[in-house]
Design an enzyme around this catalytic site. Structure first.
Site, mmCIF file in Angstrom:
data_model
loop_
_atom_site.group_PDB
_atom_site.id
_atom_site.type_symbol
_atom_site.label_atom_id
_atom_site.label_comp_id
_atom_site.label_asym_id
_atom_site.label_seq_id
_atom_site.Cartn_x
_atom_site.Cartn_y
_atom_site.Cartn_z
ATOM 1 N N VAL A 14 0.830 -1.211 0.000
ATOM 2 C CA VAL A 14 0.000 0.000 0.000
ATOM 3 C C VAL A 14 0.868 1.266 0.000
ATOM 4 O O VAL A 14 0.660 2.173 -0.818
ATOM 5 C CB VAL A 14 -0.965 0.001 1.216
ATOM 6 C CG1 VAL A 14 -1.817 1.265 1.220
ATOM 7 C CG2 VAL A 14 -1.846 -1.245 1.197
ATOM 8 N N LYS A 45 10.758 -0.396 8.380
ATOM 9 C CA LYS A 45 11.307 -1.146 9.514
ATOM 10 C C LYS A 45 12.739 -1.566 9.208
ATOM 11 O O LYS A 45 13.626 -1.426 10.019
ATOM 12 C CB LYS A 45 10.421 -2.378 9.754
ATOM 13 C CG LYS A 45 10.488 -2.864 11.160
ATOM 14 C CD LYS A 45 9.260 -3.647 11.566
ATOM 15 C CE LYS A 45 9.181 -4.997 10.900
ATOM 16 N NZ LYS A 45 8.079 -5.804 11.376
ATOM 17 N N LYS A 104 -7.035 -1.794 8.940
ATOM 18 C CA LYS A 104 -8.376 -2.053 9.520
ATOM 19 C C LYS A 104 -8.323 -2.587 10.939
ATOM 20 O O LYS A 104 -9.169 -2.248 11.764
ATOM 21 C CB LYS A 104 -9.179 -3.003 8.634
ATOM 22 C CG LYS A 104 -8.494 -4.294 8.279
ATOM 23 C CD LYS A 104 -8.194 -4.351 6.820
ATOM 24 C CE LYS A 104 -7.288 -5.498 6.484
ATOM 25 N NZ LYS A 104 -6.968 -5.545 5.086
ATOM 26 N N GLU A 128 -10.942 5.239 4.228
ATOM 27 C CA GLU A 128 -11.628 4.536 3.140
ATOM 28 C C GLU A 128 -10.984 3.180 2.840
ATOM 29 O O GLU A 128 -11.670 2.194 2.565
ATOM 30 C CB GLU A 128 -11.595 5.417 1.879
ATOM 31 C CG GLU A 128 -12.365 4.888 0.712
ATOM 32 C CD GLU A 128 -13.863 4.858 0.953
ATOM 33 O OE1 GLU A 128 -14.477 5.930 0.988
ATOM 34 O OE2 GLU A 128 -14.415 3.757 1.115
ATOM 35 N N GLY A 133 -11.175 -2.243 0.158
ATOM 36 C CA GLY A 133 -10.115 -1.755 -0.735
ATOM 37 C C GLY A 133 -10.505 -0.543 -1.554
ATOM 38 O O GLY A 133 -10.706 0.543 -1.024
ATOM 39 N N GLY A 186 -0.641 -14.806 -4.019
ATOM 40 C CA GLY A 186 -0.355 -13.644 -3.165
ATOM 41 C C GLY A 186 -1.601 -13.046 -2.533
ATOM 42 O O GLY A 186 -1.562 -11.948 -1.983
ATOM 43 N N GLU A 189 -2.031 -14.813 3.211
ATOM 44 C CA GLU A 189 -0.765 -14.818 3.943
ATOM 45 C C GLU A 189 -0.383 -16.260 4.261
ATOM 46 O O GLU A 189 -1.218 -17.168 4.178
ATOM 47 C CB GLU A 189 -0.959 -14.090 5.278
ATOM 48 C CG GLU A 189 -1.657 -12.774 5.168
ATOM 49 C CD GLU A 189 -0.735 -11.618 5.452
ATOM 50 O OE1 GLU A 189 0.303 -11.828 6.090
ATOM 51 O OE2 GLU A 189 -1.059 -10.511 5.013
ATOM 52 N N ASP A 200 -10.739 -10.639 9.677
ATOM 53 C CA ASP A 200 -10.558 -9.467 8.810
ATOM 54 C C ASP A 200 -11.931 -8.862 8.447
ATOM 55 O O ASP A 200 -12.141 -7.651 8.572
ATOM 56 C CB ASP A 200 -9.805 -9.916 7.546
ATOM 57 C CG ASP A 200 -9.629 -8.804 6.539
ATOM 58 O OD1 ASP A 200 -8.732 -7.975 6.733
ATOM 59 O OD2 ASP A 200 -10.402 -8.762 5.562
ATOM 60 N N LYS A 204 -13.664 -5.077 9.546
ATOM 61 C CA LYS A 204 -14.259 -4.174 8.550
ATOM 62 C C LYS A 204 -15.730 -3.929 8.875
ATOM 63 O O LYS A 204 -16.238 -2.817 8.704
ATOM 64 C CB LYS A 204 -14.113 -4.777 7.144
ATOM 65 C CG LYS A 204 -12.655 -4.851 6.693
ATOM 66 C CD LYS A 204 -12.499 -5.738 5.478
ATOM 67 C CE LYS A 204 -11.093 -5.722 4.934
ATOM 68 N NZ LYS A 204 -10.878 -6.743 3.902
#
Ligand code: NAP
Length: 405
Positions: A14, A45, A104, A128, A133, A186, A189, A200, A204
């Protein structure tokens, strides 16, 4: 102020996407904001990683370096985890920066506090990208539906789960095979728990509750169920009735009560989610004046997610405060009471179903369509061997007409 100075926290999928769009769409941003947008600092990082970032930008792993900058207008957060990003954004607001987040999990836990703090400091919060997404669902609810009273939201909010269910159906794969495919592409995870167990989508859903209704239900009372119980056998049996499994989030407002669920359900081709396939997300917003609006689009990925962040950049720079919610009390006509009849797809219950429940049909050996009051069907869930999935919308059953449920 002739330049808007920005720090990006995180330079992964992102963060890098946002950085690239700020450069590729510099002219559009300048035109709409009347000022040049400039990335001043990036937080990462791992200092050793090679990155494609212009030399005049501060790259640091110490957030305090960013707070020491002379001038900073907006902080965009695209990192992972809950507590560090929260502290970074708190400090940013206290420094009178507008903030934007894609995170999120952090925002579901700390969004309310950040929004209150932002209001006190007269800055804005963009979030947003935290839900669905690239689909502008937050803006739709908060800017387009100011007078409409929203009474129900439904969503397919996790692209990974939707991809797995689509693969299982189309390619006749097992859950494990489809998950592996999602990981190879991809989309999932190495540890897919957050996606396939519904966490997840739950985060949301809680963010959507707050934006649509100004409050959330007690998290402990929200039914959260992932897709791990769904087998190829169940998918094939559902197909005989023209039904598809969808991992579904639903929020209803009933007076002062907010009821939210995150679970797999079955829908037929008349439901707007039937054709939402693969990694696509969708949100269906129902309100009293306009009726139901369905938004569909890419729920993740570098550019869809960055698109949401960039649109937020315009929103926060125009300094629109973040506390507009559609929170007027409203009783949903649509909400099913405990006594209303529902149709469920059930495996593992056997022929001896409890009193008050009707077996409508047997799809294949051991998989039934049952009809009963919601409260009676809910009892079935006490038996861990029994798998239950509600049917939402319509179902056509042999020798029965199309039944609306
Ligand atoms: N990917 C998507 O499609 C998508 C969609 C919607 C929302 N989101 C959310 O957006 C956020 C970012 O996702 P992503 O996919 O871009 O993640 P990512 O590719 O794993 O990138 C994370 C970035 O954050 C940096 N980072 C992580 N922890 C940090 C810390 N404590 N301090 C400083 N930097 C730190 C990493 O630094 P290094 O580069 O040095 O490792 C990396 O640059 C997440 O909260 C995610 O849930 C993602």
């Amino acid at each position: 102020m002739s330049v808007i100075k920005i720090a990006i926290l995180g330079f992964g999928t992102v963060g890098e996407g946002v950085y690239r769009i700020i450069h590729s769409h510099a002219a559009e941003l300048k035109k709409v904001l009347g000022k040049k947008v400039e990335v001043t600092a990036i937080l990462i990082k791992d200092q050793e990683k090679k990155r494609n970032i212009s030399d005049d930008i501060l790259i640091t792993s110490d957030f305090e370096d960013i707070m020491k900058l002379d001038k900073l207008d907006v902080v965009i957060e695209a990192i992972v985890g809950k507590e560090s990003p929260f502290l970074f954004l708190k400090k940013s607001i206290e420094r009178k920066c507008h903030i934007i987040t894609a995170n999120k999990e952090m925002f579901a836990h700390h969004g309310e506090e950040l929004q209150k703090l932002a209001e006190k400091n007269n800055v804005s919060v963009g979030f947003e990208a935290t839900v669905a997404g690239g689909i502008p669902v937050i803006q739709t609810i908060r800017t387009l539906l100011k007078v409409n009273r929203v009474f129900q939201l439904q969503g397919i909010l996790n692209g990974t789960s939707n991809f797995i269910l689509t693969e299982m159906r189309e390619k006749k794969q097992s859950f494990t095979e489809a998950l592996l495919q999602a990981q190879e592409n991809g989309y999932a995870e190495a540890d897919p728990t957050n996606d396939v167990e519904g966490f997840d989508a739950f985060y949301k859903t809680m963010i959507l509750c707050r934006i649509a209704f100004g409050e959330e239900p007690n998290w402990e009372e929200v039914q959260r169920q992932g897709i791990t119980s769904i087998t190829s056998e169940l998918i094939a049996a559902a197909e005989k009735y023209g039904l598809r499994f969808k991992h579904f989030a639903q929020i209803n407002r009933d007076g002062s009560e907010i009821i939210a669920v995150v679970k797999p359900v079955l829908v037929n081709q008349n439901h707007p989610f039937y054709h939402v396939e693969g990694v696509q997300n969708a949100v269906n917003v129902c309100s009293d004046i306009v009726g139901c609006i369905t938004l569909q689009g890419p729920g993740a990925g570098m550019f869809p997610t960055s698109s949401a962040v960039i649109e937020d950049l315009v929103y926060v720079c125009q300094n629109q405060l973040s506390d507009i919610t559609n929170s007027i009390g409203f009783v949903s006509d649509d909400k099913k009471t405990q006594g209303e009849l529902e149709y469920w797809f059930v495996q593992g219950v056997g022929w001896k179903v409890p009193k008050g429940i009707t077996i409508v049909d047997q799809t294949v050996e051991g998989i039934f369509i049952l009809k009963a009051a919601k409260r009676d069907l809910e009892q079935l869930k006490n038996n861990k061997e029994v798998l239950c999935y509600p049917i939402v919308g319509e179902i056509t059953i042999n020798n029965f007409d199309s039944v609306t449920v």
